[in-house]
Design an enzyme around this catalytic site. Structure first.
Site, PDB file in Angstrom:
ATOM      1  N   HIS A  91       0.841  -1.189   0.000  1.00  0.00           N
ATOM      2  CA  HIS A  91       0.000   0.000   0.000  1.00  0.00           C
ATOM      3  C   HIS A  91       0.880   1.244   0.000  1.00  0.00           C
ATOM      4  O   HIS A  91       1.949   1.230   0.599  1.00  0.00           O
ATOM      5  CB  HIS A  91      -0.910   0.007   1.236  1.00  0.00           C
ATOM      6  CG  HIS A  91      -2.075   0.930   1.092  1.00  0.00           C
ATOM      7  ND1 HIS A  91      -1.985   2.266   1.382  1.00  0.00           N
ATOM      8  CD2 HIS A  91      -3.330   0.717   0.636  1.00  0.00           C
ATOM      9  CE1 HIS A  91      -3.141   2.831   1.127  1.00  0.00           C
ATOM     10  NE2 HIS A  91      -3.979   1.921   0.664  1.00  0.00           N
ATOM     11  N   ASP A 133      -7.933  -5.416  -0.007  1.00  0.00           N
ATOM     12  CA  ASP A 133      -8.410  -6.267  -1.094  1.00  0.00           C
ATOM     13  C   ASP A 133      -8.039  -7.737  -0.932  1.00  0.00           C
ATOM     14  O   ASP A 133      -8.467  -8.574  -1.719  1.00  0.00           O
ATOM     15  CB  ASP A 133      -7.850  -5.761  -2.436  1.00  0.00           C
ATOM     16  CG  ASP A 133      -8.394  -4.399  -2.773  1.00  0.00           C
ATOM     17  OD1 ASP A 133      -9.578  -4.166  -2.505  1.00  0.00           O
ATOM     18  OD2 ASP A 133      -7.642  -3.562  -3.301  1.00  0.00           O
TER      19      ASP A 133
END
Ligand code: CMC
Length: 391
Positions: free
Chosen positions: A269, A326
């Site tokens: 991320h 996700d």
């Protein structure tokens, strides 16, 4: 000459001031209006979180009831929109359809697009939050060749969406409270995430004074990419492709190989250099939901083993790559019955409230200006035109 800061990917540029969402990426903290995401996911509801994001405070019981009622009053879409859907191929990706139909809302609701009028902004916001599940369910129904299902306003936000998605005329879908609550939790976890790529896109589009429905369509287009919202679809496809835990080392080796473009989807991320707090909630929820539904999905075992191996591998440790939102969401969504092509649509559905809250904040910010980055020009210096016969 002008001097600009060159910041590709805006890794160190704050584009705005915001009071909505706070992230501490090193500590793995995510707060909405000050409230920790795990508390909201555990104790709140998507309608409550939506109110919070839009208005800054948690609603009283009366405020929540009024808000929920107002949203339910806007769930229908104009009948002409059904015709719009029919222009698409049945095998179109539902995100492609969403880019089109959400943008098309700008052609239907002229009475809520004067952005200088707070009342019109409020109605546009409510319309978007209310109509996006209807459109998302229609995109699904269209892809499987089933008739559209009208919204049912006595159901919850998540329950209504599930009903519009899974009901067929021959058999009413009975909304299972376990699935309804898992769906609501997934919506909460995706509701906002400060200035990510799609939210920045919505703000940038809105900074020119563009129509709010068109701005949200721009956000949907951006979210679709596999580096952003499209990762949930890519992550589950990857886990299915890996298939069995014994294949994991092969994929880890590929992810580490600089000559191979492959990345572990659902990992890493821009901001979190620690556990994504949303992934923590979803990891727990995935086990709970599958247990409660009595489903055993080998994909969950593969995901857990992949996480374990990656988190003890020096490459992932050094680069601070952890599972993101996700990574586990797909396991739950597929247990509910969604095809992978719908995963990013569900992300867009939930993120709409974040986009519209950020859009409202921008429109009312006195420091707001049209977004207009500069560049470092690296092309040719000035030269004279040469006619085609001389080239
Ligand atoms: N697998 C393997 N290596 C990775 C991964 C990964 N998933 N993610 C980053 N790296 C490596 C990357 O190769 C780079 O290595 P080096 O420094 O040697 O060049 C380093 O880690 C930093 O990566 P980056 O691309 O410079 O970092 P970024 O902040 O620009 O990208 C990211 C963040 C999310 C796009 C990236 O981690 C990624 O592509 N992850 C996979 C896709 C994904 O899961 N996206 C969902 C993000 S969360 C939900 C959302 O916001 O939509």
């Amino acid at each position: 000459t002008d001097c600009f800061t060159y910041d590709p990917g805006f890794t160190s540029t704050a584009s705005c001031e915001s009071k909505i969402t706070y992230i501490d990426g090193d500590a793995g903290i995510l707060l909405h209006r000050g409230y920790p995401i795990d508390q909201l996911a555990e104790k709140s509801s998507f309608m409550e979180v939506s109110y919070l994001l839009l208005n800054g405070e948690l609603p009283s019981k009366a405020e929540l009831d009024k808000f929920t009622y107002t949203i339910s009053r806007h769930t229908m879409v104009h009948e002409q929109l059904a015709t719009f859907f029919r222009g698409f191929r049945r095998d179109a990706h539902p995100m492609a359809i969403m880019c089109g139909v959400v943008g098309a809302l700008s052609a239907f609701y002229h009475d809520s697009t004067d952005i200088a009028d707070p009342e019109q902004r409020r109605i546009a916001s409510h319309r978007l939050i209310a109509k996006i599940p209807t459109l998302a369910a229609m995109a699904y129904k269209y892809s499987v060749g089933q008739p559209f299902v009208f919204p049912k306003n006595d159901l919850s936000y998540a329950g209504n969406f599930l009903n519009m998605t899974f009901s067929v005329p021959a058999e009413d879908y009975v909304v299972d409270p376990i699935i309804e609550s898992a769906m609501d939790k997934i919506f909460i976890l995706h509701a906002d995430h400060e200035q990510n790529a799609s939210t920045s896109t919505v703000r940038l589009a809105g900074s020119s004074g563009a129509n709010p429905f068109a701005c949200i369509a721009a956000g949907i287009a951006c979210l679709w990419g596999p580096a952003h919202g499209g990762a949930n679809e890519a992550a589950l496809n990857m886990l299915r492709e890996i298939g069995t835990p014994d294949k994991i080392p092969e994929y880890i080796a590929r992810a580490k190989n600089k000559d191979d473009p492959f990345r572990l989807m659902g990992f890493g991320h821009r901001v979190y250099k620690n556990f994504d707090p949303r992934a923590k909630v979803l990891s727990k929820a995935a086990t709970e939901v599958l247990d409660k539904l009595g489903i055993s999905d080998p994909v969950l075992d593969t995901a857990r083993e992949l996480e374990r191996i990656a988190l003890s591998d020096q490459y992932f440790i050094d680069k601070k790559l952890y599972p993101n939102v996700d990574f586990y969401s797909g396991v739950i969504l597929s247990a509910i019955g969604f095809p992978t092509s719908m995963f990013t649509v569900l992300f867009a559905l939930a993120r709409t409230v974040g986009w519209i809250a950020q859009w409202n904040e921008m429109i009312t910010d006195p420091a707001q200006k049209i977004g207009r980055p500069r560049q470092l020009y690296t092309g040719p210096t000035q030269r004279d035109y040469v006619t085609v016969d001389q080239r």
